[in-house]
Design a protein around this motif. Structure first.
Motif, mmCIF file in Angstrom:
data_model
loop_
_atom_site.group_PDB
_atom_site.id
_atom_site.type_symbol
_atom_site.label_atom_id
_atom_site.label_comp_id
_atom_site.label_asym_id
_atom_site.label_seq_id
_atom_site.Cartn_x
_atom_site.Cartn_y
_atom_site.Cartn_z
ATOM 1 N N GLN A 34 -18.459 4.003 26.066
ATOM 2 C CA GLN A 34 -18.129 5.460 25.896
ATOM 3 C C GLN A 34 -16.588 5.842 25.958
ATOM 4 O O GLN A 34 -15.887 6.107 25.288
ATOM 5 C CB GLN A 34 -18.957 6.561 26.565
ATOM 6 N N ALA A 46 -13.937 3.708 23.849
ATOM 7 C CA ALA A 46 -13.926 4.403 22.440
ATOM 8 C C ALA A 46 -12.546 5.306 22.355
ATOM 9 O O ALA A 46 -12.175 5.652 21.333
ATOM 10 C CB ALA A 46 -15.108 5.396 21.971
ATOM 11 N N ALA A 52 -6.888 13.259 13.393
ATOM 12 C CA ALA A 52 -8.577 12.834 13.263
ATOM 13 C C ALA A 52 -9.302 13.990 13.447
ATOM 14 O O ALA A 52 -10.198 14.068 12.546
ATOM 15 C CB ALA A 52 -8.726 11.429 13.975
ATOM 16 N N LYS A 63 -11.456 15.467 10.558
ATOM 17 C CA LYS A 63 -13.041 15.065 10.549
ATOM 18 C C LYS A 63 -13.334 13.616 10.331
ATOM 19 O O LYS A 63 -13.999 13.293 9.525
ATOM 20 C CB LYS A 63 -13.902 16.031 9.736
ATOM 21 N N ARG A 64 -12.480 12.866 11.128
ATOM 22 C CA ARG A 64 -12.484 11.276 10.733
ATOM 23 C C ARG A 64 -12.316 10.535 12.169
ATOM 24 O O ARG A 64 -11.937 11.156 13.174
ATOM 25 C CB ARG A 64 -11.341 10.903 9.847
ATOM 26 N N LYS A 65 -12.761 9.472 12.074
ATOM 27 C CA LYS A 65 -12.492 8.658 13.445
ATOM 28 C C LYS A 65 -11.238 8.535 13.626
ATOM 29 O O LYS A 65 -10.622 7.682 12.870
ATOM 30 C CB LYS A 65 -13.369 7.391 13.254
ATOM 31 N N GLN A 93 -7.522 6.194 14.837
ATOM 32 C CA GLN A 93 -7.195 4.716 14.902
ATOM 33 C C GLN A 93 -6.216 4.502 15.929
ATOM 34 O O GLN A 93 -5.100 4.987 15.624
ATOM 35 C CB GLN A 93 -6.755 4.273 13.337
#
Length: 263
Positions: free
Chosen positions: A201, A204, A251, A255-257, A259
């Motif tokens: 966790q 990430a 991001a 609404k995306r992950k 990078q």
């Protein structure tokens, strides 16, 4: 990049992706912290601290316990210079853990006593098995746990810290969680998985930003309120300009992950 082929006498180092594992490996001595053992831990943590590819570290012990503290057999009948060196080496280890950018999670089973309890209190996060127990029992053998006191008194409240230091009695994993020494208590058969899940966790997030946050946390903790806010504002303003912060905000809005680039 950290050298995963480095070998030690008293510890093991492994890497799994962005997670590093440091394992105390003196099971016959209950992972007692001899001078050489502490020096190896310090050397390993310093190497990890400069390794950008590692985001978080798990500290654990082989054998029946996490760590029984200083190696008392090594300490008998020594001159004053030996004892000063012993506790200087111990202090260096604890300050290295606090100063390194990666969060260090203690994975605790069995007991963690004296300097072993100090090691737990020094780590940023702690996951403990239900049967784990913690103590600073030096008062019972005529050697008050003064250096463990430094870490313990910063991790838990004054009254509980004084109780542990003055009685030397064990506290259970659940008591330790209530006191603030432990974050999570899990069944023994889930200890490794629960610790790994917490590490993943954290991993990430941007390791660069996590490192900035860890350093800021310890620096502001003992500042007066106004000074702490001024310092934290400067840190956050600088953080906001980083590529990882800009990427993270974009991001979130898209609404995306994210990078992460480590910049």
């Amino acid at each position: 990049m950290i050298d995963t082929t480095q070998t030690y006498r008293h510890i093991l180092f492994e890497r799994e992706g962005a997670i590093g594992y440091v394992t105390m490996n003196r099971p016959a001595k209950r992972n007692a912290l001899s001078i050489e053992h502490m020096q190896e831990l310090t050397e390993c943590f310093r190497a990890i601290g400069s390794a950008r590819e590692l985001a978080v570290v798990i500290l654990r012990g082989n054998g029946p316990v996490f760590s029984a503290g200083h190696d008392l057999a090594e300490m008998l009948g020594q001159p004053a210079e030996f004892y000063q060196h012993e506790f200087d080496v111990c202090t260096d280890l604890m300050e290295t853990i606090v100063g390194m950018p990666q969060p260090v999670i203690a994975q605790v089973h069995g007991i963690a006593t004296a300097a072993g309890c100090q090691l737990v209190a020094t780590c940023d996060l702690v996951v403990a098995a239900e049967e784990a127990r913690f103590a600073t029992p030096g008062v019972k053998i005529g050697l008050f746990c003064s250096t463990p006191m430094v870490a313990l008194s910063r991790a838990i409240g004054q009254k509980k810290a004084m109780e542990m230091l003055l009685t030397g009695d064990f506290v259970s994993a659940h008591e330790a969680r209530e006191a603030g020494l432990v974050n999570r208590v899990v069944p023994a058969d889930q200890l490794a998985a629960a610790t790994r899940a917490l590490a993943e966790q954290i991993a990430a997030a941007s390791p660069l930003v996590v490192g900035i946050g860890k350093q800021a946390f310890y620096r502001q903790r003992d500042m007066p309120l106004h000074e702490a806010y001024r310092y934290a504002s400067d840190v956050m303003a600088s953080n906001a300009q980083l590529a990882d912060a800009q990427e993270g905000m974009c991001a979130f809005l898209e609404k995306r992950k994210p990078q992460w680039r480590g910049q």
